[in-house]
Design a protein around this motif. Structure first.
Motif, PDB file in Angstrom:
ATOM      1  N   TRP A   2      53.512  27.127  40.769  1.00  0.00           N
ATOM      2  CA  TRP A   2      52.339  26.437  41.319  1.00  0.00           C
ATOM      3  C   TRP A   2      51.096  27.144  40.839  1.00  0.00           C
ATOM      4  O   TRP A   2      50.954  28.350  40.974  1.00  0.00           O
ATOM      5  N   LEU A  42      59.911  22.193  46.808  1.00  0.00           N
ATOM      6  CA  LEU A  42      59.363  21.778  48.105  1.00  0.00           C
ATOM      7  C   LEU A  42      60.470  21.313  49.042  1.00  0.00           C
ATOM      8  O   LEU A  42      60.503  21.688  50.223  1.00  0.00           O
ATOM      9  N   LEU A  57      54.886  13.253  50.874  1.00  0.00           N
ATOM     10  CA  LEU A  57      53.988  13.970  49.979  1.00  0.00           C
ATOM     11  C   LEU A  57      52.838  13.052  49.586  1.00  0.00           C
ATOM     12  O   LEU A  57      53.052  11.968  49.046  1.00  0.00           O
TER      13      LEU A  57
END
Length: 85
Positions: A2, A42, A57
């Motif tokens: 990320w 995730l 999401l």
């Protein structure tokens, strides 16, 4: 994986359902493999907790077809008992 540029706008948890709203600027986009890995990360992170049953999401508060343009997002992502444990 990320990038620092990806920002968590909002996180809501209610009755085992998580709504995760992210800001993903164009400079933080990954290729299809990286995007798939990010989505799976995730799912594995949140679904490790038995009380979490779904993840929704969002990108900048909106339902998008894809997080970064490559992989279709499930709406919502539902815990798969066989795979998540």
């Amino acid at each position: 994986m990320w990038k620092d540029e990806i920002i968590l706008n909002k996180l809501e948890v209610s009755h085992g359902n998580i709504i995760l709203d992210l800001h993903v600027p164009p400079t933080a986009l990954l290729g299809s493999g990286g995007e798939q890995f990010a989505i799976e990360a995730l799912k594995h992170t949140f679904f490790q907790f038995g009380e979490v049953s779904s993840i929704e999401l969002l990108v900048d508060g909106e339902h998008k077809e894809s997080l970064m343009g490559h992989i279709d997002l499930e709406r919502p992502m539902i815990r798969n008992e066989d795979r998540e444990h």
